[in-house]
Write a protein that holds these residues in place. Sequence first.
Motif, PDB file in Angstrom:
ATOM      1  N   GLU A 118      20.615  48.583  10.117  1.00 39.36           N
ATOM      2  CA  GLU A 118      19.850  48.151   8.943  1.00 39.36           C
ATOM      3  C   GLU A 118      20.194  49.006   7.723  1.00 39.36           C
ATOM      4  O   GLU A 118      19.549  48.886   6.687  1.00 39.36           O
ATOM      5  CB  GLU A 118      18.345  48.266   9.200  1.00 39.36           C
ATOM      6  N   GLY A 119      21.129  49.920   7.855  1.00 40.52           N
ATOM      7  CA  GLY A 119      21.421  50.839   6.754  1.00 40.52           C
ATOM      8  C   GLY A 119      20.706  52.149   7.004  1.00 40.52           C
ATOM      9  O   GLY A 119      20.366  52.459   8.141  1.00 40.52           O
ATOM     10  N   PRO A 120      20.470  52.917   5.955  1.00 44.47           N
ATOM     11  CA  PRO A 120      19.799  54.198   6.167  1.00 44.47           C
ATOM     12  C   PRO A 120      18.366  53.987   6.660  1.00 44.47           C
ATOM     13  O   PRO A 120      17.770  52.937   6.404  1.00 44.47           O
ATOM     14  CB  PRO A 120      19.816  54.861   4.799  1.00 44.47           C
ATOM     15  N   ARG A 121      17.835  54.984   7.362  1.00 44.45           N
ATOM     16  CA  ARG A 121      16.448  54.907   7.840  1.00 44.45           C
ATOM     17  C   ARG A 121      15.531  54.647   6.651  1.00 44.45           C
ATOM     18  O   ARG A 121      15.651  55.275   5.608  1.00 44.45           O
ATOM     19  CB  ARG A 121      16.089  56.238   8.494  1.00 44.45           C
ATOM     20  N   TYR A 122      14.597  53.702   6.815  1.00 47.78           N
ATOM     21  CA  TYR A 122      13.695  53.390   5.704  1.00 47.78           C
ATOM     22  C   TYR A 122      12.681  54.525   5.552  1.00 47.78           C
ATOM     23  O   TYR A 122      11.969  54.865   6.506  1.00 47.78           O
ATOM     24  CB  TYR A 122      12.972  52.061   5.948  1.00 47.78           C
ATOM     25  N   TYR A 145       8.925  41.946   4.133  1.00 49.38           N
ATOM     26  CA  TYR A 145       7.852  42.491   4.965  1.00 49.38           C
ATOM     27  C   TYR A 145       8.453  43.377   6.039  1.00 49.38           C
ATOM     28  O   TYR A 145       9.453  43.011   6.658  1.00 49.38           O
ATOM     29  CB  TYR A 145       7.015  41.370   5.600  1.00 49.38           C
ATOM     30  N   ARG A 146       7.853  44.554   6.191  1.00 49.73           N
ATOM     31  CA  ARG A 146       8.334  45.499   7.200  1.00 49.73           C
ATOM     32  C   ARG A 146       7.291  45.728   8.276  1.00 49.73           C
ATOM     33  O   ARG A 146       6.100  45.810   7.989  1.00 49.73           O
ATOM     34  CB  ARG A 146       8.650  46.856   6.556  1.00 49.73           C
ATOM     35  N   PHE A 147       7.786  45.874   9.485  1.00 47.23           N
ATOM     36  CA  PHE A 147       6.939  46.204  10.625  1.00 47.23           C
ATOM     37  C   PHE A 147       6.770  47.721  10.669  1.00 47.23           C
ATOM     38  O   PHE A 147       7.749  48.458  10.519  1.00 47.23           O
ATOM     39  CB  PHE A 147       7.620  45.718  11.907  1.00 47.23           C
ATOM     40  N   ARG A 148       5.540  48.169  10.868  1.00 49.30           N
ATOM     41  CA  ARG A 148       5.291  49.616  10.961  1.00 49.30           C
ATOM     42  C   ARG A 148       5.770  50.119  12.323  1.00 49.30           C
ATOM     43  O   ARG A 148       5.073  49.932  13.336  1.00 49.30           O
ATOM     44  CB  ARG A 148       3.790  49.916  10.844  1.00 49.30           C
ATOM     45  N   ALA A 149       6.947  50.703  12.330  1.00 45.67           N
ATOM     46  CA  ALA A 149       7.523  51.174  13.595  1.00 45.67           C
ATOM     47  C   ALA A 149       6.587  52.201  14.228  1.00 45.67           C
ATOM     48  O   ALA A 149       6.060  53.067  13.536  1.00 45.67           O
ATOM     49  CB  ALA A 149       8.893  51.792  13.340  1.00 45.67           C
ATOM     50  N   LEU A 150       6.381  52.062  15.539  1.00 46.98           N
ATOM     51  CA  LEU A 150       5.496  53.006  16.220  1.00 46.98           C
ATOM     52  C   LEU A 150       6.292  54.267  16.545  1.00 46.98           C
ATOM     53  O   LEU A 150       7.445  54.177  16.968  1.00 46.98           O
ATOM     54  CB  LEU A 150       4.968  52.372  17.510  1.00 46.98           C
ATOM     55  N   PRO A 151       5.674  55.425  16.336  1.00 44.82           N
ATOM     56  CA  PRO A 151       6.389  56.664  16.633  1.00 44.82           C
ATOM     57  C   PRO A 151       6.527  56.868  18.142  1.00 44.82           C
ATOM     58  O   PRO A 151       5.760  56.303  18.926  1.00 44.82           O
ATOM     59  CB  PRO A 151       5.485  57.743  16.021  1.00 44.82           C
ATOM     60  N   GLY A 152       7.501  57.647  18.524  1.00 44.43           N
ATOM     61  CA  GLY A 152       7.693  57.973  19.946  1.00 44.43           C
ATOM     62  C   GLY A 152       8.811  57.155  20.557  1.00 44.43           C
ATOM     63  O   GLY A 152       9.250  56.146  19.997  1.00 44.43           O
ATOM     64  N   ASP A 153       9.271  57.613  21.713  1.00 42.90           N
ATOM     65  CA  ASP A 153      10.413  56.965  22.360  1.00 42.90           C
ATOM     66  C   ASP A 153      10.059  55.608  22.954  1.00 42.90           C
ATOM     67  O   ASP A 153       9.027  55.462  23.598  1.00 42.90           O
ATOM     68  CB  ASP A 153      10.932  57.848  23.504  1.00 42.90           C
ATOM     69  N   VAL A 154      10.950  54.647  22.727  1.00 41.91           N
ATOM     70  CA  VAL A 154      10.901  53.384  23.472  1.00 41.91           C
ATOM     71  C   VAL A 154      11.962  53.520  24.559  1.00 41.91           C
ATOM     72  O   VAL A 154      13.108  53.850  24.251  1.00 41.91           O
ATOM     73  CB  VAL A 154      11.242  52.181  22.572  1.00 41.91           C
ATOM     74  N   ARG A 155      11.580  53.295  25.797  1.00 45.37           N
ATOM     75  CA  ARG A 155      12.537  53.402  26.909  1.00 45.37           C
ATOM     76  C   ARG A 155      12.616  52.071  27.620  1.00 45.37           C
ATOM     77  O   ARG A 155      11.592  51.423  27.815  1.00 45.37           O
ATOM     78  CB  ARG A 155      12.052  54.400  27.962  1.00 45.37           C
ATOM     79  N   PHE A 156      13.806  51.699  27.992  1.00 51.00           N
ATOM     80  CA  PHE A 156      13.922  50.540  28.881  1.00 51.00           C
ATOM     81  C   PHE A 156      15.169  50.694  29.734  1.00 51.00           C
ATOM     82  O   PHE A 156      16.037  51.518  29.443  1.00 51.00           O
ATOM     83  CB  PHE A 156      13.924  49.223  28.094  1.00 51.00           C
ATOM     84  N   GLU A 157      15.209  49.906  30.795  1.00 43.82           N
ATOM     85  CA  GLU A 157      16.337  49.968  31.718  1.00 43.82           C
ATOM     86  C   GLU A 157      17.198  48.740  31.464  1.00 43.82           C
ATOM     87  O   GLU A 157      16.767  47.617  31.729  1.00 43.82           O
ATOM     88  CB  GLU A 157      15.778  49.975  33.153  1.00 43.82           C
ATOM     89  N   THR A 165      17.040  54.942  25.530  1.00 42.88           N
ATOM     90  CA  THR A 165      15.866  55.476  24.840  1.00 42.88           C
ATOM     91  C   THR A 165      16.137  55.540  23.353  1.00 42.88           C
ATOM     92  O   THR A 165      17.230  55.932  22.948  1.00 42.88           O
ATOM     93  CB  THR A 165      15.568  56.917  25.331  1.00 42.88           C
ATOM     94  N   GLN A 166      15.173  55.128  22.574  1.00 45.03           N
ATOM     95  CA  GLN A 166      15.305  55.280  21.117  1.00 45.03           C
ATOM     96  C   GLN A 166      13.918  55.476  20.507  1.00 45.03           C
ATOM     97  O   GLN A 166      12.966  54.794  20.890  1.00 45.03           O
ATOM     98  CB  GLN A 166      15.945  54.032  20.516  1.00 45.03           C
ATOM     99  N   ASP A 167      13.827  56.412  19.584  1.00 39.01           N
ATOM    100  CA  ASP A 167      12.620  56.568  18.782  1.00 39.01           C
ATOM    101  C   ASP A 167      12.847  55.732  17.525  1.00 39.01           C
ATOM    102  O   ASP A 167      13.565  56.133  16.612  1.00 39.01           O
ATOM    103  CB  ASP A 167      12.415  58.047  18.449  1.00 39.01           C
ATOM    104  N   VAL A 168      12.278  54.548  17.520  1.00 47.03           N
ATOM    105  CA  VAL A 168      12.554  53.589  16.440  1.00 47.03           C
ATOM    106  C   VAL A 168      12.120  54.155  15.093  1.00 47.03           C
ATOM    107  O   VAL A 168      12.847  54.052  14.095  1.00 47.03           O
ATOM    108  CB  VAL A 168      11.836  52.240  16.708  1.00 47.03           C
ATOM    109  N   ALA A 169      10.943  54.780  15.062  1.00 43.17           N
ATOM    110  CA  ALA A 169      10.442  55.306  13.785  1.00 43.17           C
ATOM    111  C   ALA A 169      11.399  56.361  13.231  1.00 43.17           C
ATOM    112  O   ALA A 169      11.653  56.410  12.028  1.00 43.17           O
ATOM    113  CB  ALA A 169       9.044  55.879  13.969  1.00 43.17           C
TER     114      ALA A 169
END
Length: 314
Positions: A118-122, A145-157, A165-169
């Motif tokens: 998406e380019g640089p972190r918003y 319109y932007r979604f308020r990214a939730l802090p903390g790691d999102v993990r999936f297999e 793992t990625q911390d979206v925020a």
Amino acid sequence: MSFRGRFAPSPTGRLHLGNARSALLGWLQARAAGGRFLLRVEDLDRSRCRAEYVDELMRDLEWLGLGWDETPLFQSERDGVYRAALEQLEREDLVYPCFCTRAEIARAASAPHGLSDEGPRYPGTCARLSLAERAERSRTRPPAYRFRALPGDVRFEDGLQGPYTQDVAAAVGDFVVRRNDGVASYQLAVVVDDAATGITHVLRGEDLLSSTPRQLQLYTALGLSAPGFFHVPLVLGEDGKRLAKREGAFALAELRERGLAAERVLGLLAAWSGLGDGSPLGLDELVHRFHAERLPRTPVVTQEQTVITALGLP
Ligand code: GLU
């Protein structure tokens, strides 16, 4: 739950061998599981999509024998559904209007870190505008319109890549779900559509692996259940560039128009997928051979000459 997979091309150009490989693997995965395979045309970006590419890609898939089991969905016809999803997020204050231009975001973002697709972190400039500030700013510019990214790691297999793992925020920041021209973003549309069509398995190129944590946050926010993900490594040319980026020679329509046998193309795609040695193959044999565990886990590097030889091109 019965298996439902899909292929979701964007008709912004001709399908190439790299796209065909994703389509084939998705189709094989569905057939091997005795499930259904759907086609969805991701034509949200009207300035870049063309109707002739839609016709062409359908003919390409039919030529290869990769048929679909239900009426294809066109994202350009589903704006109402995306709007309803946006309103649902709005009611829960999970999205906010953003008036920033690209240039403003680039200036505000602390340069080196967090350059996502998406380019640089918003940096969150519009996240806490007062109602008065919003009203003021909307006089000069319609908002995205932007979604308020939730802090903390999102993990999936991931079914092929393993744990991710990625911390979206931290990596992306609050991300766009509706562009300022009113069009739903890819991230929102893909989630809404995969959920609406009951997709259980998403197989697609590895370039979308890093989008998945954003999509998982949207699934949760919308109260939808997420499918399983299978991100296939890309096919690269010797120069390390994606085969996808190469023009011309490897467009499926061109191979089809040259009278090539579909089995030759399938044989090459199979070789790139750990399912064959490059000799021509039919779909029945491929369904028989298909095992997700045999798919390569690292990018496949190919030479132009190998492609030409496998396809028997002059
Ligand atoms: N339309 C996207 C593309 O062509 C694929 C989206 C997806 O599979 O999630 O790259």
